[in-house]
Design an enzyme around this catalytic site. Structure first.
Site, PDB file in Angstrom:
ATOM      1  CG  HIS A  61      -0.227   0.292   2.503  1.00 61.68           C
ATOM      2  ND1 HIS A  61       0.575  -0.638   3.129  1.00 61.68           N
ATOM      3  CD2 HIS A  61      -0.183   1.411   3.272  1.00 61.68           C
ATOM      4  CE1 HIS A  61       1.061  -0.109   4.234  1.00 61.68           C
ATOM      5  NE2 HIS A  61       0.632   1.124   4.336  1.00 61.68           N
ATOM      6  CG  HIS A  63       0.053   5.897   2.669  1.00 63.70           C
ATOM      7  ND1 HIS A  63      -1.290   5.598   2.796  1.00 63.70           N
ATOM      8  CD2 HIS A  63       0.679   5.263   3.700  1.00 63.70           C
ATOM      9  CE1 HIS A  63      -1.462   4.836   3.864  1.00 63.70           C
ATOM     10  NE2 HIS A  63      -0.299   4.614   4.426  1.00 63.70           N
TER      11      HIS A  63
END
Length: 284
Positions: A62, A77
């Site tokens: 992620h 992110h």
């Protein structure tokens, strides 16, 4: 000393450009991790905004960090609280230590799955090395992957931090209470606290060590709940640093920690099993 040339960062994906102030997370919107921007994505491939080396890519897929040769370090992110997805919905296309070019695909993600199972799909591009930048796109706008978004002004290369092995003080082992280890949010809180001390400070996990004042270095340790870590410090305020940082780790670095199931469900007075509802702790 030759001044580094300005560096353009490209949009890592297509979508609607937003200011960090609009991100519903105080650590991101408060720029604790670093300044930058946010994109509400309409594409599903995260690409490198600059050329450099993959300094960290999370096992869960992620988040990824890219460091340019001139020291500019960018954290990407995908979504909010996506660490809780444990890698589902993400496909890593690069490895740590790999050199990448600007625009190169880094991570593919299932946008529908992430949107349905995480708190938000908002994707952040943060300049965690702290260089000043100038936006090239004004306000809320639709941007395309690969489009120049900001111009960064690199400063002098940061000096390498070497641990003073002989003079360093070490804490006792600390068991991490965070459900997802020291991911971006708690790692940023820990690094910010470490920067408040003049001592050289490191965080250790087994045989691995990380500069405790570097968010990316801490994330590269790939910690999980229950991992045993130690804090070491060398300098005039080493003892105070260790005491404060160990307390911060035990407190979850600002994250709400899961409460023991027994404490939640145990009645104040004796009751029959038929009147007691047993449960398990959900997301912290």
């Amino acid at each position: 000393m030759t001044t580094s040339q300005p560096l353009e960062l490209l949009a890592p994906l297509s979508g609607v450009l937003l200011a960090l102030d609009q991100v519903p997370d105080p650590v991101f919107s408060g720029r604790v991790i670093g300044d930058g921007l946010c994109i509400d994505p309409t594409s599903h491939t995260l690409c490198a905004p600059l050329a450099g080396v993959i300094s960290n890519i999370q096992d869960s897929g992620h988040a990824v960090s890219v460091t340019a040769d001139n020291g500019v370090q960018v954290l990407l992110h995908i979504g909010l609280d996506t660490v809780n997805l444990a890698g589902q919905g993400f496909t890593r296309l690069v490895e740590e230590g790999q050199r990448v070019e600007a625009g190169q695909p880094l991570i593919e993600f299932d946008a529908d799955y992430v949107a349905l199972n995480a708190r938000s799909l908002l994707t952040l591009m943060l300049i965690v090395s702290g260089e000043p930048f100038v936006p090239l796109v004004a306000g809320q706008a639709l941007v395309e992957s690969g489009q120049p978004l900001v111009q960064v002004s690199p400063g002098p290369m940061p000096a390498e931090v070497d641990e003073e092995e002989g003079n360093a003080l070490f804490s006792k082992p600390v068991t991490l209470p965070n459900a997802s280890g020291l991911h971006a949010r708690p790692a940023a809180v820990f690094a910010q606290a470490a920067k408040g001390f003049s001592s050289s400070i490191f965080l250790h996990k087994q045989t691995l060590s990380a500069n405790a004042k570097s968010l990316v270095a801490i994330m590269a340790l790939q910690t999980s709940q229950g991992d045993s870590v130690q804090v070491s410090a060398a300098g005039e305020d080493a003892e105070a640093a260790i005491q404060a940082l160990v307390a911060l780790l035990l407190d979850g670095c600002g994250e709400t920690l899961p409460v023991a199931v027994e404490a939640i469900n145990e009645p104040a007075t004796p009751a029959s099993s038929a009147s007691v509802l047993r449960g398990v702790c959900a997301s912290p």
